[in-house]
Design an enzyme around this catalytic site. Sequence first.
Site, mmCIF file in Angstrom:
data_model
loop_
_atom_site.group_PDB
_atom_site.id
_atom_site.type_symbol
_atom_site.label_atom_id
_atom_site.label_comp_id
_atom_site.label_asym_id
_atom_site.label_seq_id
_atom_site.Cartn_x
_atom_site.Cartn_y
_atom_site.Cartn_z
ATOM 1 N N HIS A 192 0.847 -1.193 0.000
ATOM 2 C CA HIS A 192 0.000 0.000 0.000
ATOM 3 C C HIS A 192 0.887 1.251 0.000
ATOM 4 O O HIS A 192 1.444 1.629 1.033
ATOM 5 C CB HIS A 192 -0.907 -0.055 1.242
ATOM 6 N N ASN A 235 -5.372 3.439 6.962
ATOM 7 C CA ASN A 235 -6.700 4.006 6.718
ATOM 8 C C ASN A 235 -7.657 3.820 7.889
ATOM 9 O O ASN A 235 -8.615 4.577 8.025
ATOM 10 C CB ASN A 235 -7.278 3.434 5.421
HETATM 11 N N1 3HC Z 1 5.840 13.454 -8.127
HETATM 12 C C1 3HC Z 1 7.063 13.922 -7.849
HETATM 13 N N2 3HC Z 1 7.296 14.895 -6.949
HETATM 14 C C2 3HC Z 1 6.233 15.457 -6.356
HETATM 15 C C3 3HC Z 1 4.909 15.054 -6.612
HETATM 16 C C4 3HC Z 1 4.731 13.996 -7.545
HETATM 17 N N3 3HC Z 1 3.532 13.500 -7.855
HETATM 18 N N4 3HC Z 1 4.068 15.778 -5.846
HETATM 19 C C5 3HC Z 1 4.831 16.621 -5.133
HETATM 20 N N5 3HC Z 1 6.136 16.441 -5.440
HETATM 21 C C6 3HC Z 1 7.300 17.075 -4.826
HETATM 22 C C7 3HC Z 1 7.488 18.526 -5.170
HETATM 23 O O1 3HC Z 1 8.220 18.676 -6.363
HETATM 24 C C8 3HC Z 1 8.263 19.033 -3.963
HETATM 25 O O2 3HC Z 1 9.640 18.675 -4.019
HETATM 26 P P1 3HC Z 1 10.769 19.321 -3.003
HETATM 27 O O3 3HC Z 1 10.412 18.908 -1.608
HETATM 28 O O4 3HC Z 1 12.041 18.714 -3.470
HETATM 29 O O5 3HC Z 1 10.659 20.801 -3.172
HETATM 30 C C9 3HC Z 1 7.641 18.259 -2.825
HETATM 31 O O6 3HC Z 1 7.066 17.085 -3.412
HETATM 32 C C10 3HC Z 1 6.612 19.054 -2.124
HETATM 33 O O7 3HC Z 1 5.631 19.466 -3.077
HETATM 34 P P2 3HC Z 1 5.096 20.964 -3.235
HETATM 35 O O8 3HC Z 1 6.182 21.941 -2.933
HETATM 36 O O9 3HC Z 1 4.382 21.050 -4.539
HETATM 37 O O10 3HC Z 1 3.935 21.077 -2.171
HETATM 38 P P3 3HC Z 1 3.903 20.818 -0.631
HETATM 39 O O11 3HC Z 1 5.154 21.205 0.058
HETATM 40 O O12 3HC Z 1 2.623 21.433 -0.244
HETATM 41 O O13 3HC Z 1 3.778 19.221 -0.524
HETATM 42 C C11 3HC Z 1 2.584 17.199 -0.445
HETATM 43 C C12 3HC Z 1 2.804 18.505 -1.194
HETATM 44 C C13 3HC Z 1 3.843 16.322 -0.547
HETATM 45 C C14 3HC Z 1 1.429 16.499 -1.159
HETATM 46 C C15 3HC Z 1 2.295 17.509 1.071
HETATM 47 O O14 3HC Z 1 1.273 18.459 1.177
HETATM 48 C C16 3HC Z 1 1.899 16.285 1.856
HETATM 49 O O15 3HC Z 1 2.736 15.519 2.313
HETATM 50 N N6 3HC Z 1 0.580 16.104 2.063
HETATM 51 C C17 3HC Z 1 0.034 14.953 2.776
HETATM 52 C C18 3HC Z 1 -0.034 13.793 1.841
HETATM 53 C C19 3HC Z 1 -0.583 12.567 2.522
HETATM 54 O O16 3HC Z 1 -0.991 12.553 3.674
HETATM 55 N N7 3HC Z 1 -0.589 11.469 1.759
HETATM 56 C C20 3HC Z 1 -1.166 10.226 2.215
HETATM 57 C C21 3HC Z 1 -2.594 10.152 1.763
HETATM 58 S S1 3HC Z 1 -3.339 8.668 2.299
HETATM 59 C C22 3HC Z 1 -2.992 7.570 1.093
HETATM 60 O O17 3HC Z 1 -2.383 7.857 0.097
HETATM 61 C C23 3HC Z 1 -3.531 6.200 1.328
HETATM 62 C C24 3HC Z 1 -4.763 5.930 0.475
HETATM 63 O O18 3HC Z 1 -5.127 4.563 0.665
HETATM 64 C C25 3HC Z 1 -5.953 6.787 0.797
#
Ligand code: 3HC
Length: 285
Positions: free
Chosen positions: A140, A190
């Site tokens: 996951h 989850n």
């Molecule tokens: N691919 C590659 N790199 C990515 C990316 C992607 N799809 N999305 C974001 N990035 C990179 C950015 O380039 C950036 O790189 P850096 O740290 O080297 O500068 C870094 O990630 C941070 O992105 P941003 O600067 O655009 O934006 P944020 O600092 O706001 O971070 C986030 C975005 C990483 C999404 C952060 O907000 C976060 O960690 N959010 C929580 C995510 C979370 O909880 N995920 C789990 C969800 S639950 C799940 O998935 C399980 C399912 O079963 C429901």
Amino acid sequence: MKIERVCVVGGGTMGNGIAHVFAQKGYSVTLVEAKQELGDKALATIARNMDRQVAKGALTAADKDAALARLKTATTIAEAKGFEFAVEAVPERLDIKSAVFAELSKHGAPGAILATNTSSIPIGEIAKSAADPSRVIGMHFMNPVPVMKLVEIIRAKATSDATTEMTRALTESLGKIPAVANDFPGFVSNRVLMPMLNEAIECLREGVSTKEDIDTIMKLGMAHPMGPIQLADYIGLDVCLAIMEVLDKGFGGVKYKPSPLLREMVAAGKLGVKTGAGFYEYPKK
Ligand code: 3HC
């Protein structure tokens, strides 16, 4: 068994992220999508996400090109024949996943491990369609896959120790951190996360606070990277509802009842970032 060839089935948000990290870490990846256009779309997304890493200095342009060269698409699992490891990331429906596992069982190398990225369907149920359930496991990944360090590994009753250990080692080879859970509804991630998001939506429905302030409270007060309403939009409100329903069915009781507001949003087709609107608006760039 040395793992070199990986088959990823499904090129949506999770599948393209999974193919991305395997290719980046040196594996030969076949990404299987039902239609060629969907495979092309997944490849374009991967290239775009790798460009973000290049822009941030996390990946060189040469490594990006090498990773993309290790990645090909196919429209059938048969075209990936001989893979040593597969990850399924198709829609969250047992009938679709069962068909994929039956097909994967025919085309893997002897001893191939079959993993599912399901966020809520019992691994034991999916494993019933595989020729050898001892080689089926949950893997996951978290969204966004290239960024998030965790891979929750889920052992079903039939999963062997060897399968678990190989999956754990493979996870580490991707630069990710494995954590193992048993096959209970919602696993750990989850089961803990979704009731929190659901409760935040209940706070909004009851008028305890605005969505912006609920998010600010949890972001700044609990040091979460995103507030719960924003995160629910990011995950997809349909996905959140489906997981709450699995928890409700599995455990019963008040604490797992999906919020009526969450149901309303899904019924209205407001699913979050992917549809351009959820609790917040996401205008197309
Ligand atoms: N691919 C590659 N790199 C990515 C990316 C992607 N799809 N999305 C974001 N990035 C990179 C950015 O380039 C950036 O790189 P850096 O740290 O080297 O500068 C870094 O990630 C941070 O992105 P941003 O600067 O655009 O934006 P944020 O600092 O706001 O971070 C986030 C975005 C990483 C999404 C952060 O907000 C976060 O960690 N959010 C929580 C995510 C979370 O909880 N995920 C789990 C969800 S639950 C799940 O998935 C399980 C399912 O079963 C429901």
